[in-house]
Design a protein around this motif. Structure first.
Motif, PDB file in Angstrom:
ATOM      1  N   LEU A   1      71.136  45.451  48.900  1.00  0.00           N
ATOM      2  CA  LEU A   1      70.692  45.900  50.212  1.00  0.00           C
ATOM      3  C   LEU A   1      71.163  44.885  51.248  1.00  0.00           C
ATOM      4  O   LEU A   1      70.873  43.695  51.139  1.00  0.00           O
ATOM      5  N   VAL A   2      71.896  45.372  52.257  1.00  0.00           N
ATOM      6  CA  VAL A   2      72.375  44.519  53.343  1.00  0.00           C
ATOM      7  C   VAL A   2      71.711  44.964  54.637  1.00  0.00           C
ATOM      8  O   VAL A   2      71.879  46.118  55.058  1.00  0.00           O
ATOM      9  N   VAL A   3      70.954  44.081  55.237  1.00  0.00           N
ATOM     10  CA  VAL A   3      70.350  44.342  56.540  1.00  0.00           C
ATOM     11  C   VAL A   3      71.241  43.678  57.575  1.00  0.00           C
ATOM     12  O   VAL A   3      71.379  42.453  57.611  1.00  0.00           O
TER      13      VAL A   3
ATOM     14  N   PHE B   1      76.773  48.479  47.708  1.00  0.00           N
ATOM     15  CA  PHE B   1      75.735  48.011  48.630  1.00  0.00           C
ATOM     16  C   PHE B   1      75.332  49.147  49.550  1.00  0.00           C
ATOM     17  O   PHE B   1      76.073  50.094  49.778  1.00  0.00           O
ATOM     18  N   THR B   2      74.119  49.027  50.069  1.00  0.00           N
ATOM     19  CA  THR B   2      73.608  49.926  51.103  1.00  0.00           C
ATOM     20  C   THR B   2      73.372  49.096  52.343  1.00  0.00           C
ATOM     21  O   THR B   2      72.690  48.067  52.288  1.00  0.00           O
ATOM     22  N   ARG B   3      73.954  49.514  53.455  1.00  0.00           N
ATOM     23  CA  ARG B   3      73.822  48.747  54.687  1.00  0.00           C
ATOM     24  C   ARG B   3      72.843  49.440  55.624  1.00  0.00           C
ATOM     25  O   ARG B   3      72.981  50.635  55.916  1.00  0.00           O
TER      26      ARG B   3
ATOM     27  N   GLY C   1      69.469  42.735  44.923  1.00  0.00           N
ATOM     28  CA  GLY C   1      69.507  41.593  45.821  1.00  0.00           C
ATOM     29  C   GLY C   1      69.435  42.067  47.255  1.00  0.00           C
ATOM     30  O   GLY C   1      69.738  43.237  47.554  1.00  0.00           O
ATOM     31  N   VAL C   2      69.038  41.166  48.158  1.00  0.00           N
ATOM     32  CA  VAL C   2      68.869  41.508  49.568  1.00  0.00           C
ATOM     33  C   VAL C   2      69.601  40.474  50.422  1.00  0.00           C
ATOM     34  O   VAL C   2      69.411  39.265  50.237  1.00  0.00           O
ATOM     35  N   VAL C   3      70.429  40.952  51.329  1.00  0.00           N
ATOM     36  CA  VAL C   3      71.106  40.089  52.296  1.00  0.00           C
ATOM     37  C   VAL C   3      70.491  40.337  53.668  1.00  0.00           C
ATOM     38  O   VAL C   3      70.478  41.478  54.152  1.00  0.00           O
TER      39      VAL C   3
ATOM     40  N   VAL D   1      69.401  36.428  50.380  1.00  0.00           N
ATOM     41  CA  VAL D   1      70.305  35.515  51.075  1.00  0.00           C
ATOM     42  C   VAL D   1      69.990  35.563  52.560  1.00  0.00           C
ATOM     43  O   VAL D   1      69.948  36.641  53.164  1.00  0.00           O
ATOM     44  N   ASP D   2      69.733  34.394  53.149  1.00  0.00           N
ATOM     45  CA  ASP D   2      69.606  34.269  54.598  1.00  0.00           C
ATOM     46  C   ASP D   2      70.980  33.888  55.125  1.00  0.00           C
ATOM     47  O   ASP D   2      71.404  32.726  55.025  1.00  0.00           O
ATOM     48  N   ALA D   3      71.695  34.855  55.691  1.00  0.00           N
ATOM     49  CA  ALA D   3      73.125  34.668  55.979  1.00  0.00           C
ATOM     50  C   ALA D   3      73.390  33.518  56.944  1.00  0.00           C
ATOM     51  O   ALA D   3      74.394  32.817  56.808  1.00  0.00           O
ATOM     52  N   TYR D   4      72.501  33.326  57.924  1.00  0.00           N
ATOM     53  CA  TYR D   4      72.696  32.214  58.856  1.00  0.00           C
ATOM     54  C   TYR D   4      71.381  31.949  59.572  1.00  0.00           C
ATOM     55  O   TYR D   4      70.867  32.805  60.291  1.00  0.00           O
ATOM     56  N   THR D   5      70.862  30.771  59.373  1.00  0.00           N
ATOM     57  CA  THR D   5      69.629  30.394  60.042  1.00  0.00           C
ATOM     58  C   THR D   5      69.707  28.922  60.432  1.00  0.00           C
ATOM     59  O   THR D   5      70.731  28.262  60.210  1.00  0.00           O
TER      60      THR D   5
END
Length: 676
Positions: free
Chosen positions: A43-45, A66-68, A98-100, A129-133
């Motif tokens: 899952l991609v948010v 993946f599902t966006r 997994g979750v992005v 995954v926290d892509a950018y924080t």
């Protein structure tokens, strides 16, 4: 502001914890009743940022389903318990492995959606995954003012930690240096923080007298997040190096899709001379449309010494070149030079050290009959207005005669492979918008199944009759130059403005070209500017799971041997970046054609939602349409179920096992047994 952020995030954490306490026990009880089914999909948010897009590109390009969910999209689904999980055949199912997320909580403070995700991840052991924080206690890090750093990261020399090498980034050699391609342009920004309890750093860099983290795992409240505290895009080298490990961590080493680092180099026109660039005329006498070039032709051709050097270089670099040869052109050259040819004799003597490929006998243009009295050239038409093309018999003879010459010399070729001169015969826009209608038949006459094409014109594989194309990347090392100075001169002509003495083509086509701020030095410019730039471009392809070969010309192995500095930089850099477990894959054009075909079929099956794949405990099941191979990656020790017994699964690469696979005899699905 920091104190306010801290208060808001603490409040959000308390609200989420309260909601989890309501949702989690029921989910946990259900999951405990039977091993859950976990579907192999991510899952991609997506918030529209470059960091999420980079991870999405990695999933897409390696074949991971993946599902966006686009946060700003109208009518997007609500992420709640019903969206994330359900029951199939009486068994609880987690719909995503997994979750992005763009960051640790992109939904806002007190969000029910984040609370649902938290409960889901905890109940099913799903990673996030926290892509950018930014660096702060909410992601397991100290604030940057406590031994950390925030700001530009251009040129930062980061390193994979011992935990990273033992974990998801063990395929790397250790160093991860952030790109710094221009002192004038900021390229990377981020935060480095010191780890707190529960945080394990995987990538860090020096800050003052200590080190601070850029990527790490934060384990808390029964779940795990991979925390990335720098921004990036899908093309930057620092991301490309880490991309594989991010996916391996997210999926816990079991997922659809596979990744390799490919590099193959085709040397075109072997045995044939190439025309030489003229510094005075700024064109190539002997080629089409070089005003004033008549009688000033000059050619570049390898010597026997160049051939011996090529063989020695291959051995030293443990890398094999593909020699694409024009035997008839070589025979013509020999007849014009006293009937002897030391180059051919040397290459034939060393024939077993190379891969050889048919490039047609004399390198003619195999498309329409060209009228070169006009600029640009045009296709000749007959009295009825129909375009005239080279005949099927003539094309077939070019393929056949070259193969027969090679066989007589003891040179082994794969007759299913062919690259025509200038990729001719294939459509050539704008003059020839369709393939030569006689090409497909000639390919079939000679058993050709794989036809090289130009990736800059046709990046996608397509059919030519019963054959398929294999796109090739052109390298910016010019066919008509034999010396470093000639390379720099032609490069300046193409990429400088008219005011700087160039052609101005870069001014006329700003969408596809950028003018140099000043011409490169005519003596040192090739090695100092062009080589690093071209090596970066080629290495970017290598690190992007792109199997398409690169192509150059025999002239680049002659005189100053301009190609080798580029290849040396690509290979030497790669081998410092990666561990021996992830070697460069140097494969044939046929193998690349097969790979591209499998990918196209797989992508189509995914797009049509015809793939079912899931994990229950230590058993993985994959079902795809008949005739479609599935790419699967799994840990070392995984076994594939046969009708009777099991066998080792896949091949080893980068610390995992992976391959394209399909059901065995009398089976309807692929079944894998994971190590306990």
């Amino acid at each position: 502001m920091v104190n306010k952020n801290r208060m808001n995030r603490v409040a959000a954490a308390m609200a989420a914890a309260a909601l989890v306490s309501v949702v989690l026990p029921a989910a946990t009880a259900q999951a405990a009743a039977a091993p859950p089914r976990i579907d192999l999909k991510v899952l991609v948010v997506d918030d529209g940022g470059s960091s999420v897009e980079a991870i999405t590109a990695e999933l897409r390009d390696t074949g991971v389903p993946f599902t966006r969910v686009r946060l700003g999209g109208s009518g997007r689904p609500v992420i709640n318990a019903a969206y994330l999980s359900d029951t199939v055949d009486g068994r609880p199912r987690a719909r995503f492995q997994g979750v992005v997320l763009p960051n640790e909580n992109p939904f806002g403070e007190g969000s029910a959606e984040m609370a649902a995700l938290t409960a889901y991840e905890t109940a099913y052991g799903i990673r996030q995954v926290d892509a950018y924080t930014w660096a702060h206690p909410g992601v397991g890090l100290e604030y940057t003012d406590n031994g950390g750093y925030s700001g530009r990261l251009d040129g930062t020399r980061a390193a994979v930690t011992a935990a990273g090498r033992a974990g998801p980034f063990g395929y790397l050699g250790g160093a991860v240096t952030f790109e710094d391609n221009s002192a004038l342009v900021p390229e990377s920004y981020g935060f480095m923080g010191r780890p707190r309890a529960g945080y394990t750093s995987y990538l860090d860099a020096p800050v003052g007298s200590g080190r601070a983290s850029l990527v790490g795992e934060y384990t808390h409240d029964g779940r795990s997040e991979l925390v990335v505290t720098f921004g990036y895009n899908q093309y930057q080298q620092q991301f490309r190096l880490l991309a594989r490990g991010i996916v391996e961590w997210l999926t816990q080493g079991v997922h659809l899709g596979q990744e390799r680092n490919y590099f193959a180099v085709h040397v075109d026109d072997v045995f044939a001379p190439d025309a030489r660039w003229s510094k005075e005329l700024n064109c190539t006498p002997g080629d089409y449309a070089c005003a004033g070039g008549e009688g000033r032709e000059s050619t570049i051709r390898m010597t026997a010494d160049d051939a011996r050097y090529a063989a020695q270089w291959q051995s030293a670099k443990n890398f094999k070149l593909d020699l694409l040869f024009n035997a008839g052109a070589g025979e013509e050259w020999k007849a014009e030079h006293g009937g002897t040819d030391a180059l051919t004799a040397q290459l034939v003597a060393d024939r077993a050290g190379y891969r050889w490929m048919n490039h047609t006998y004399t390198h003619p243009f195999l498309g329409c009959v060209q009228d070169t009295t006009t600029s640009p050239w045009t296709c000749v038409k007959n009295a009825q207005g129909a375009v005239q093309y080279m005949s099927r018999a003539e094309i077939s003879a070019q393929i056949r005669d070259n193969n027969n010459w090679a066989a007589a010399k003891g040179i082994t070729t794969d007759r299913t492979e062919l690259v025509t001169g200038e990729h001719s015969g294939l459509k050539t826009l704008p003059q020839q918008p369709v393939d030569n209608p006689n090409l497909a038949g000639a390919l079939a006459d000679n058993g050709v199944k794989w036809a090289g094409s130009d990736n800059s014109r046709e990046p996608d594989q397509r059919a030519v009759g019963a054959a398929l194309t294999v796109p090739r990347h052109p390298m910016n090392v010019y066919y008509n130059t034999g010396t470093n100075a000639e390379m720099a001169d032609e490069y300046n002509w193409i990429y400088t403005s008219r005011a700087d003495g160039g052609s101005g083509l870069c001014e006329d086509n700003p969408a596809t070209s950028t003018c140099l701020p000043a011409p490169v030095d005519p003596v040192t410019g090739y090695l100092d500017h062009i080589v690093p730039q071209e090596a970066r471009t080629a290495l970017r392809h290598v690190l992007a799971n792109d199997p398409r070969p690169h192509y150059v010309h025999q002239s680049n192995l002659a005189e100053d041997r301009t190609l080798y500095p580029v290849l040396d930089q690509v290979l030497d850099t790669y081998r410092t970046l990666y561990a021996p477990s992830a070697p460069i894959v140097n494969q044939s054009m046929k193998d690349t054609g097969v790979e591209l075909g499998r990918r196209a079929a797989w992508d189509k099956a995914l797009a049509e939602n015809k793939v079912t794949a899931y994990r229950i405990g230590t058993t993985v099941t994959v079902k795809a349409p008949s005739g479609v191979d599935a790419p699967v990656t799994a840990p070392t020790g995984t076994r594939k179920q046969l009708l009777l017994g099991t066998t080792d699964f896949g091949t080893a690469y980068a610390g995992t096992r992976s391959t394209w696979t399909s059901p065995e005899l009398l089976q309807s699905a692929v079944t894998l047994r994971l190590p306990g």
